[in-house]
Scaffold this motif. Sequence first.
Motif, short mmCIF file in Angstrom:
data_model
loop_
_atom_site.label_atom_id
_atom_site.label_comp_id
_atom_site.label_asym_id
_atom_site.label_seq_id
_atom_site.Cartn_x
_atom_site.Cartn_y
_atom_site.Cartn_z
N TYR A 176 0.83 -1.21 0.00
CA TYR A 176 0.00 0.00 0.00
C TYR A 176 0.87 1.26 0.00
CZ TYR A 176 -2.91 3.74 1.83
OH TYR A 176 -3.54 4.95 2.01
N GLY A 224 2.71 1.98 -3.34
CA GLY A 224 1.91 2.46 -4.47
C GLY A 224 1.08 3.68 -4.17
N ARG A 225 1.10 4.16 -2.92
CA ARG A 225 0.24 5.28 -2.54
C ARG A 225 0.64 6.57 -3.27
NH1 ARG A 225 0.32 7.14 3.64
NH2 ARG A 225 2.47 7.52 2.99
N THR A 229 -2.04 -9.16 -4.06
CA THR A 229 -2.57 -7.88 -3.59
C THR A 229 -1.49 -6.82 -3.48
OG1 THR A 229 -4.34 -9.00 -2.37
CG2 THR A 229 -3.84 -6.73 -1.75
N TYR A 230 -0.40 -7.14 -2.76
CA TYR A 230 0.62 -6.10 -2.59
C TYR A 230 1.40 -5.84 -3.87
CZ TYR A 230 4.54 -9.47 -1.72
OH TYR A 230 5.50 -10.45 -1.80
N TRP A 252 0.01 -5.91 -6.91
CA TRP A 252 -0.88 -5.03 -7.67
C TRP A 252 -0.81 -3.60 -7.15
CZ3 TRP A 252 -5.87 -5.97 -10.58
CH2 TRP A 252 -5.76 -7.11 -11.38
N LEU A 253 -0.69 -3.47 -5.82
CA LEU A 253 -0.68 -2.14 -5.23
C LEU A 253 0.62 -1.39 -5.48
CD1 LEU A 253 -2.28 -2.95 -1.73
CD2 LEU A 253 -3.34 -1.63 -3.59
#
Length: 511
Positions: free
Chosen positions: A26, A29-30, A177-178, A180-181
């Motif tokens: 997160y 990629g934030r 998930t991570y 992709w982020l």
Amino acid sequence: MNLTFSGADGIIILVVYAVIMLVVGYLAGRGKKLNESLNDYYLAGKNLGIIALFFTLYATQYSGNTVVGYAPNAYREGFSWLQSIPFMTIIVGVYLMFAPRLYAISKRANFITPTDWVTYRFRNKAVTILAIILMLWGLGNYLLEQLVAIGQAASGLTGGTIPYEYAVIGFVFVMLTYEWLGGMKAVAFTDVMQGIVLMVGIIVLLIGALTLTGGGISSLTSDIATTAPEKIGVPDSITSVNWLSMILLVGFGAAIYPHAVQRIYSSQSERTLKRSLSRIALMPPITTGFVLIIGIIGIQLFPDLDTAASEQLVGLMANEVAAINGFYYWMMVILFGGIVAAIVSTADSALLSFSSMVSNDIYGKYINPDAPEKKKVKVGKFAGIGVIALLLWIAWNPPGTLYQIFVLKFELLVQVFPAFVLGLYWKRLAAVPVFWGMLTGAIIAAAMTLTGNSTLLGVHGGVIGLAANFFICTVGSLLIPASQAKQDEAEERSSMKLEEIKYNEKTGSLG
């Protein structure tokens, strides 16, 4: 791995690692438009510093399988598994042979995937497509190896509370998930975490194992000389030849892992790359060397294990070490959680590279060359889900021991080496001999593997294929060299001088 740790303790550690990975993804990629740029998503903007680059290269070369798979092999083979140290060391030597030069060219020509270099150098569709196939094969095998190891490690850590299949599915979901982020940046930062845990855990496991023996290395070898002299004696000629063959196979094959090459591209600078590699060169004795000793100690602690039982060696030893006191107990729990995290971090690197090759090399070059980068990134992400689904189906019934799965991927991947590295230095290397060399080497290696004759007089089929490959490449290029114009173009394209490389900075094309 048959561990007797508390299932609850194991679950707690795995949940902690999983949460950390998701948070890292997160944060990486934030606020960034990773999904709109191949360079940002797959190469972290080519801005990895020395710490992140070191650990992501370390994670590429070593994974949880280094502990889980190599120690049992040392147990079965004895001191002849000393080969694991030089074959990990030679990888760094091969990196230094080509990495700085390739980095300089990739920086100017805006490479995304390893086969961008092959396309750029040879301008031959057949050579590029064959290289793509062989590299994707290597990545697929590598991913399969990691998925099998994830299930075994997580299930063992929780005492079977989390079944093998559920463990694989759960951590694959976390990994997707991570990734992709945060893309490559998330992968690199999780590598830092798992690398530190793995290094510390291996050292603690070794200290605990030596404590259990009640003596030093000399008394250990004396005991083995009495109980299993074949594991301490001078290897026979076939074993020695096999040793040298394995060094060549792994040394040349691992250095051109697609995800390893992309880490070369991702470096912040050439100086950062060289400094990271110089530190990686120190890791084989500390990592595979310590794991070798752990396997040797297992010969004394757990004599007469058959092949299947020896695959559980690290779990058996961790149980004994954990019983020493509370400190060792929690260090072993943390280590095995770290092994799971390390395997996941290694798998995510391979998956990211696989996705990039599908999105850039297959979809972007041959299916929809005009597609915007945002769409290419999306195609790569869904391709990653597709290959994971296929490999999960295979992983429910894993083919052979972890070490056997490990060997399979190099037999074909290594056939890309002559085109990849010779092309950097030899302007006369021509596309047609390169294609036939790669194809012939791949056919020889595949035929030997599929017929069950993976070695000939101790030499791996991949090495025999590589020898034929080199012969066809070099002799063919000498007999039928490329035209002078193509040689001049090849010399220009492989030059390290900025002013001699022409490419479109605005579009990033390889022109």
